[in-house]
Structure formats: C-alpha cells, structure tokens
Scaffold this motif. Structure first.
Motif, mmCIF file in Angstrom:
data_model
loop_
_atom_site.group_PDB
_atom_site.id
_atom_site.type_symbol
_atom_site.label_atom_id
_atom_site.label_comp_id
_atom_site.label_asym_id
_atom_site.label_seq_id
_atom_site.Cartn_x
_atom_site.Cartn_y
_atom_site.Cartn_z
ATOM 1 N N UNK A 52 23.790 47.579 -3.509
ATOM 2 C CA UNK A 52 25.022 46.973 -2.985
ATOM 3 C C UNK A 52 25.509 47.664 -1.711
ATOM 4 N N UNK A 53 24.581 48.254 -0.967
ATOM 5 C CA UNK A 53 24.936 48.899 0.298
ATOM 6 C C UNK A 53 24.765 47.968 1.496
ATOM 7 N N UNK A 54 23.904 46.964 1.317
ATOM 8 C CA UNK A 54 23.593 46.014 2.389
ATOM 9 C C UNK A 54 23.572 44.619 1.786
ATOM 10 N N UNK A 64 26.591 45.707 6.482
ATOM 11 C CA UNK A 64 26.649 46.959 5.731
ATOM 12 C C UNK A 64 27.949 46.973 4.924
ATOM 13 N N UNK A 65 27.852 47.341 3.672
ATOM 14 C CA UNK A 65 29.039 47.382 2.807
ATOM 15 C C UNK A 65 29.521 48.825 2.696
ATOM 16 N N UNK A 72 33.982 44.706 -3.911
ATOM 17 C CA UNK A 72 33.912 43.280 -3.561
ATOM 18 C C UNK A 72 32.486 42.865 -3.214
ATOM 19 N N UNK A 73 31.704 43.820 -2.728
ATOM 20 C CA UNK A 73 30.313 43.530 -2.405
ATOM 21 C C UNK A 73 30.103 42.798 -1.100
ATOM 22 N N UNK A 74 31.174 42.617 -0.328
ATOM 23 C CA UNK A 74 31.067 41.902 0.952
ATOM 24 C C UNK A 74 32.258 42.273 1.829
ATOM 25 N N UNK A 75 32.058 42.191 3.124
ATOM 26 C CA UNK A 75 33.166 42.385 4.071
ATOM 27 C C UNK A 75 33.963 41.091 4.180
ATOM 28 N N UNK A 76 35.234 41.169 4.560
ATOM 29 C CA UNK A 76 35.964 39.940 4.871
ATOM 30 C C UNK A 76 35.286 39.242 6.055
ATOM 31 N N UNK A 128 28.844 36.108 -2.421
ATOM 32 C CA UNK A 128 29.757 36.993 -3.170
ATOM 33 C C UNK A 128 31.177 36.430 -3.285
ATOM 34 N N UNK A 129 31.275 35.140 -3.602
ATOM 35 C CA UNK A 129 32.591 34.532 -3.791
ATOM 36 C C UNK A 129 33.298 34.117 -2.521
ATOM 37 N N UNK A 130 32.666 34.318 -1.370
ATOM 38 C CA UNK A 130 33.259 33.908 -0.098
ATOM 39 C C UNK A 130 32.498 32.700 0.439
ATOM 40 N N UNK A 131 33.240 31.711 0.920
ATOM 41 C CA UNK A 131 32.606 30.537 1.519
ATOM 42 C C UNK A 131 33.100 30.383 2.954
#
Length: 271
Positions: A52-54, A64-65, A72-76, A128-131
């Motif tokens: 979960x680093x990339x 890169x996380x 969250x596993x993702x950047x905004x 990761x939940x973002x669309x």
C-alpha cells in the motif's frame, strides 16, 4: 533527478517524497533505475503496491501513498490530477461540483470528482472508493480557468462563472437542473456582473445561457446579473428560441412566457 540513479525502488520513492513529488511514470522509473531489468522493476512495483505504498492510477502512471494517507490508500484527486493530465498530455480543468466546492458553494464534499477535458472521451478513474468523472468539450475556454495551489503544486479549476455555466450544461451528471440551481444559489456570491463577457458566448450554447438567465432571474434572485446577461445577448444580436428548462422531458402544455423563452417544464426549488 535524472542525473542520480537508484538501485532500490523504495529509496527512489523516498527521494521523490523528500522533494515533494507524489507521482511518477513508468518511463521515469526506468530512467532513474537504469541498472534494473524490466522484470525486476515490475516485481518491485508489485511489492510496493501490496504494501500500500504505491498505487497505479493509470496504465504507466503511479502515485505514492505517504504515511498520512496510508489508511485511505489513495491521495485526494486534487493532489494527483494535474500530474495525471500532464502525463496524458490533456488540457483540463476541475469543474462542476468539485469546482463549486473550491469556490465555497457546496454544502458537502462531492462524492465524485469532476474533470473537464477535450475529446476523445476518457473513461472514469475508479480507485479505492474514489471516482473521477471526465467530461469532454470541443471548445476549451482557457481564459475562464484559474490556478489553485495544492499540497503538491497546483490544479486548474473553472472560474465561478464557468462553473455556473457547466452546472447548467451538464446538470444530468450531478443529479439534474434542481441540484444545479441549489449550488448556483451559493456560487453566485463570488460571480461579478463584469464576468459576463462576449468571450463567454463563444464557448457556451445559447440554450445554456437562456436556462442560466432564467434561473438567475426567477429562482436564485440575481436579477441584475440576469439583466447583464440579457443585455449581452441582445447587443450581440443573439436570437433566442424556445428551449426547455429540463432537457429530455415533455414540452407539451408548458409555458415559455418569459423573456428568456425558456419552457418551464420542471418545478425548481432552491431552498
């Protein structure tokens, strides 16, 4: 960065984070780790993804996380969209509800992130939940786009007026004309009457301007702004034809008895 080579992926990733960079392409990775084989690089990438680093956000493009976003596993999207669109060689701007929230005109953070770009159409990014939804325009109104600073640099965002116009034009993407009117009510607080210019007419269909004018006059109570827009259209000799407030709905039996010639086939509430 190109003059320094690395032997371990995690060292290069740490170097990127230390310089404020949160993303990289496959090509950049190969350039900075020239002594690693393609297979070795892929194995290293997969290992960091599992940790979960990339995260692969698009084929050939990775974010890169940092520890602060590990849960969250993702950047905004605001932190990776500029780099991604640059990687895709696409002009863009953040628009609709996403832009409205940046201009202080959204009650809640929108569930989806909206980006406007040129044709051909891009498929949505779902991670990761973002669309991230991409809308396409033939004519790109560059002078109505602003830059807003973020943690990772800046992003391009539609001006308040362009945001208002897009909310009308693409209302079916955000839940309909009623939702557009609700957001418009707040958004107009940061739109000046002087923002209505001839240049805007070059990019926006007349029917959209008619709907905007009608909503400003009758639903969000910005009558002086509506007057300014009407005078602009009149001075340019723009002909107005009957156009429905809600597209794709029945038009029979509804009145267009207003100066905008808007057929009021839906009841709009802004409260």
């Amino acid at each position: 960065m190109g003059s320094q080579s690395f032997t371990r992926l995690e060292h290069w990733v740490g170097h990127l984070l230390a310089t404020g960079k949160y993303a990289f392409s496959w090509e950049e990775l190969k350039q900075n780790m020239p002594h690693s084989t393609t297979d070795a690089l892929k194995q290293s990438l997969n290992r960091e993804v599992r940790k979960n680093n990339i995260l692969s956000i698009h084929k050939g493009y990775y974010i890169i996380i940092p520890p602060s976003y590990k849960a969250r596993g993702i950047l905004p999207p605001t932190q990776f969209i500029d780099g991604l669109m640059h990687f895709l060689k696409r002009p863009y701007y953040v628009g609709l509800l996403s832009a409205a929230s940046m201009h202080g005109a959204a009650h809640q953070q929108p569930q989806e992130f909206f980006v406007v770009t040129e044709l051909p159409v891009l498929r949505p990014t779902r991670k990761k939940g973002i669309k991230v939804n991409y809308l396409s325009k033939k004519n790109f109104p560059k002078s109505f786009i602003q830059q807003i600073n973020t943690e990772t640099g800046f992003i391009k965002v539609s001006s308040p007026l362009l945001t208002a116009v897009d909310l009308i034009q693409y209302n079916h993407h955000i839940g309909g004309i009623n939702r557009s009117a609700v957001v418009l009510h707040e958004l107009m607080e940061v739109v000046g009457k002087e923002d209505f210019t001839n240049e805007l007419l070059e990019y926006v269909p007349v029917s959209v301007m008619q709907r905007l004018g009608y909503l400003l006059e009758y639903k969000v109570e910005y009558v002086e702004w509506a007057d300014t827009l009407f005078r602009l259209l009149d001075k340019k000799g723009v002909k107005l034809f009957r156009t429905p407030l809600k597209t794709g709905s029945s038009e029979s039996g509804y009145s267009a008895d207003n100066r905008w010639k808007v057929l009021v086939n839906v009841d709009v509430e802004t409260d």
